[in-house]
Design a protein around this motif. Structure first.
Motif, short mmCIF file in Angstrom:
data_model
loop_
_atom_site.label_atom_id
_atom_site.label_comp_id
_atom_site.label_asym_id
_atom_site.label_seq_id
_atom_site.Cartn_x
_atom_site.Cartn_y
_atom_site.Cartn_z
N VAL A 33 36.76 38.34 33.94
CA VAL A 33 36.45 37.74 32.83
C VAL A 33 35.57 36.36 33.08
O VAL A 33 34.61 35.98 32.37
CB VAL A 33 37.60 37.18 32.08
N MET A 34 35.94 35.83 34.39
CA MET A 34 35.35 34.73 34.70
C MET A 34 33.90 34.90 35.00
O MET A 34 32.91 34.21 34.68
CB MET A 34 36.07 33.91 35.78
N THR A 35 33.64 36.16 35.88
CA THR A 35 32.38 36.59 36.39
C THR A 35 31.50 36.83 34.91
O THR A 35 30.19 36.48 34.73
CB THR A 35 32.49 37.92 36.91
N THR A 36 32.10 37.33 33.92
CA THR A 36 31.40 37.89 32.84
C THR A 36 30.92 36.49 31.99
O THR A 36 29.72 36.38 31.63
CB THR A 36 32.20 38.56 31.88
N ALA A 37 32.00 35.50 32.02
CA ALA A 37 31.30 34.22 31.31
C ALA A 37 30.35 33.43 31.97
O ALA A 37 29.29 32.98 31.23
CB ALA A 37 32.87 33.31 31.19
N LYS A 38 30.36 33.65 33.38
CA LYS A 38 29.41 33.11 34.17
C LYS A 38 27.77 33.73 33.78
O LYS A 38 26.73 33.10 33.61
CB LYS A 38 29.51 33.25 35.51
N LEU A 39 27.86 34.99 33.68
CA LEU A 39 26.82 35.82 33.30
C LEU A 39 25.92 35.43 31.87
O LEU A 39 24.95 35.47 31.85
CB LEU A 39 26.96 37.20 33.52
N LEU A 40 27.18 35.34 31.19
CA LEU A 40 26.73 35.15 29.52
C LEU A 40 26.16 33.69 29.49
O LEU A 40 25.15 33.36 28.74
CB LEU A 40 28.02 35.19 28.84
N VAL A 41 26.53 32.68 30.32
CA VAL A 41 25.84 31.58 30.38
C VAL A 41 24.56 31.39 31.08
O VAL A 41 23.64 30.72 30.41
CB VAL A 41 26.83 30.49 31.18
N LEU A 42 24.57 32.18 32.06
CA LEU A 42 22.96 32.33 32.60
C LEU A 42 22.05 33.15 31.39
O LEU A 42 21.08 32.56 31.41
CB LEU A 42 23.07 33.44 33.75
N ASP A 43 22.44 34.12 31.03
CA ASP A 43 21.70 34.64 30.03
C ASP A 43 21.33 33.88 28.74
O ASP A 43 20.22 33.54 28.39
CB ASP A 43 22.55 35.69 29.30
N LEU A 44 22.39 32.96 28.21
CA LEU A 44 22.16 31.99 27.19
C LEU A 44 21.25 30.79 27.49
O LEU A 44 20.36 30.40 26.79
CB LEU A 44 23.54 31.51 26.66
N ILE A 45 21.30 30.56 28.68
CA ILE A 45 20.46 29.18 29.27
C ILE A 45 19.14 29.97 29.19
O ILE A 45 17.87 29.34 28.72
CB ILE A 45 21.00 29.03 30.80
N GLY A 46 18.85 31.26 29.79
CA GLY A 46 17.44 31.60 29.72
C GLY A 46 16.85 31.69 28.21
O GLY A 46 15.81 31.37 28.07
N VAL A 47 17.65 32.40 27.36
CA VAL A 47 17.17 32.23 25.93
C VAL A 47 16.99 30.95 25.34
O VAL A 47 15.95 30.92 24.73
CB VAL A 47 18.17 33.16 25.17
N LEU A 48 17.70 30.03 25.61
CA LEU A 48 17.52 28.50 25.09
C LEU A 48 16.33 28.02 25.64
O LEU A 48 15.58 27.43 24.87
CB LEU A 48 18.66 27.74 25.69
N ALA A 49 15.90 28.28 26.71
CA ALA A 49 14.78 27.79 27.57
C ALA A 49 13.53 28.39 26.66
O ALA A 49 12.49 27.70 26.38
CB ALA A 49 14.72 28.12 28.90
N ALA A 50 13.58 29.89 26.83
CA ALA A 50 12.48 30.60 26.26
C ALA A 50 12.24 30.22 24.75
O ALA A 50 11.10 30.04 24.17
CB ALA A 50 12.57 32.12 26.28
N ALA A 51 13.37 29.94 23.86
CA ALA A 51 13.19 29.44 22.64
C ALA A 51 12.50 28.17 22.32
O ALA A 51 12.15 27.83 20.99
CB ALA A 51 14.51 29.50 21.92
N HIS A 52 12.36 27.43 23.22
CA HIS A 52 11.48 26.05 23.14
C HIS A 52 10.26 26.18 22.63
O HIS A 52 9.71 25.38 21.97
CB HIS A 52 11.55 25.45 24.39
N ARG A 53 9.77 27.42 22.83
CA ARG A 53 8.17 27.73 22.13
C ARG A 53 8.32 27.82 20.56
O ARG A 53 7.29 27.56 20.11
CB ARG A 53 7.74 29.06 22.72
#
Length: 460
Positions: A33-53
């Motif tokens: 569960v902890m590993t999944t949460a970490k990967l979800l944070v990584l994914d969300l950070i990437g989308v948040l960055a790309a959405a800056h456009r």
């Protein structure tokens, strides 16, 4: 809810959920569960960055700085990849609106929506005001948010006739995170849940899908309402009990809390498109690769899918929201370009004559068998016919990205690199990935992540 109730005090479901939230411990949390949460944070950070456009992100950031500013004695937070300050709800509004407007974030299929797009912005804002926040505790907070939000979603969908946006229930996940991090009393927590549920945007999702705008999935207001609810409850403001938690007809959604981890049952979107179009995209990409189809030879494309999917737009988009709530457009991109990424939902792509042509050749049809499997499964079949009379059929394809099978760590990391790399340098992507992937380490500091994303200013 279907049946109104008058409650004299907290129902047992609140007491149980409250005790569960307070008792969460990173040391005893299941490692997966902890590993999944970490990967979800990584994914969300990437989308948040790309959405800056996106224009929506720019407007929301500027608006939050001007109109959601913190008072002289109020806590403030910086906006990720921007650095300017707003109030905690204001910063959450800006980041959640930005993230929500690039439809590439996680979701839980029974909820027909998304929690992470609200939870991460709320957590980034809360972390700015927290004296300290370890990486492990940050992951525990995200897990708490997911588990609370998705059960509220299940209860809402089961007891009301309309299909509401994610903001209607992910606000409660934000309340849970803020209540635990800020250490509020049980009474404040209960009032905050009620305030958030009462004020959260119970907006009609299909109206937005039929008329795509920057409102998107309601998450832009789900996150700030959740934080606002806790802050005003701390000041003594009261709220009616949260019906999706405490009313009798919601009780069935909460019995497995702490036993079944919904955090690990999510999908991670490979494409920045409404999830309903993902199976058709996968089918189209599969046909293109398997048969080496020349898009210039295509005479027609027929998509057989479930009702909601078939109702997505069949027109050439003129805005990013319209591209993201389309079926024909991303299928055309899949056949013409062999990729459906951030560039394909940006205005520069909308004048591409090959994409325009293939969009016009795409038709959607409701398949009763695939409709019967929704929402547990998102499936489609694509048939492409060429001018020479040959035709190719994908067979039934299920949307990739999970929940079964779950995307691998390598797939999530590669997606993060693609999305973050669309706006950040290679060195920045590597640095960001390193910090997030280390969040479950013994000495990890989540505030180091907030400092980093506030230092990495993206200019578009």
């Amino acid at each position: 809810m279907t049946k109104m109730e008058t409650l004299a005090g907290p129902k047992p479901v609140f007491d149980t959920s409250n005790a569960w939230l307070r008792g969460l411990d990173a040391k005893t949390m299941p490692p997966e569960v902890m590993t999944t949460a970490k990967l979800l944070v990584l994914d969300l950070i990437g989308v948040l960055a790309a959405a800056h456009r996106l224009d929506a992100g720019r407007i929301a950031r500027d608006h939050a700085v001007r109109h959601w500013a913190a008072g002289p004695d109020a806590p403030a937070a910086r906006i990720a990849f921007d650095g300017r300050k707003a109030s905690l709800p204001g910063a959450a509004f800006a980041m959640a609106t930005q993230l929500d407007n690039l439809d590439a974030h996680d979701g839980w299929q029974p909820s027909k929506g998304h929690a992470g797009a609200a939870l991460l912005p709320a957590l980034l804002a809360l972390a700015e005001d927290a004296p300290e926040l370890s990486g492990r505790e940050a992951l525990v907070l995200m897990i708490a948010g997911y588990e609370i939000a998705y059960r509220a979603a299940e209860a809402l969908h089961a007891t009301v006739p309309d299909y509401h946006t994610s903001g209607a229930w992910n606000a409660l996940g934000c309340v849970a995170m803020a209540a635990r991090l800020r250490g509020v009393s049980d009474d404040v927590f209960r009032h905050a849940l009620g305030i958030a549920e009462y004020h959260a945007p119970r907006s009609q999702m299909m109206r937005e899908i039929a008329n795509p705008t920057m409102l998107h999935d309601g998450t832009g207001f789900g996150a700030p309402v959740g934080l606002y609810a806790v802050l005003i409850a701390e000041d003594g403001f009261t709220g009616a009990p949260a019906a999706t938690v405490e009313f009798d007809d919601a009780e069935g959604s909460w019995g497995d809390l702490g036993q079944v981890w919904l955090t690990c049952q999510q999908y991670v979107k490979p494409y920045p498109i409404c999830r309903w179009a993902h199976a058709p995209i996968d089918a189209a990409l599969g046909l293109r690769a398997k048969f080496n189809i020349d898009p210039q030879l295509i005479a027609s494309i027929d998509v057989y899918t479930f009702k909601y999917s078939a109702e997505l737009s069949a027109s050439v988009p003129d805005t990013s929201p319209k591209a993201q709530y389309s079926l024909a457009w991303p299928v055309a991109c899949a056949f013409a370009r062999g990729v459906v990424g951030v560039d394909e939902v940006m205005p520069k792509a909308f004048g591409d004559p090959d994409l325009i042509k293939l969009t016009g050749l795409t038709s959607a049809h409701v398949d009763t068998a695939l409709e019967a499997d929704y929402p547990a499964r998102r499936q489609a079949r694509v048939k492409v016919t060429l001018h020479d009379g040959r035709s190719f059929d994908s067979g039934v394809v299920e949307a990739s990205g999970g929940p079964d099978p779950q995307p691998t760590e390598a797939e999530i990391v590669q997606k993060f690199r693609r999305f973050a790399g669309s706006v950040l340098s290679v060195d920045q992507v590597v640095e960001l990935e390193g910090i997030v992937m280390g969040l479950d380490g013994k000495d990890a500091d989540f505030k180091a992540l907030t400092q980093l994303v506030n230092k990495m200013k993206i200019d578009f």
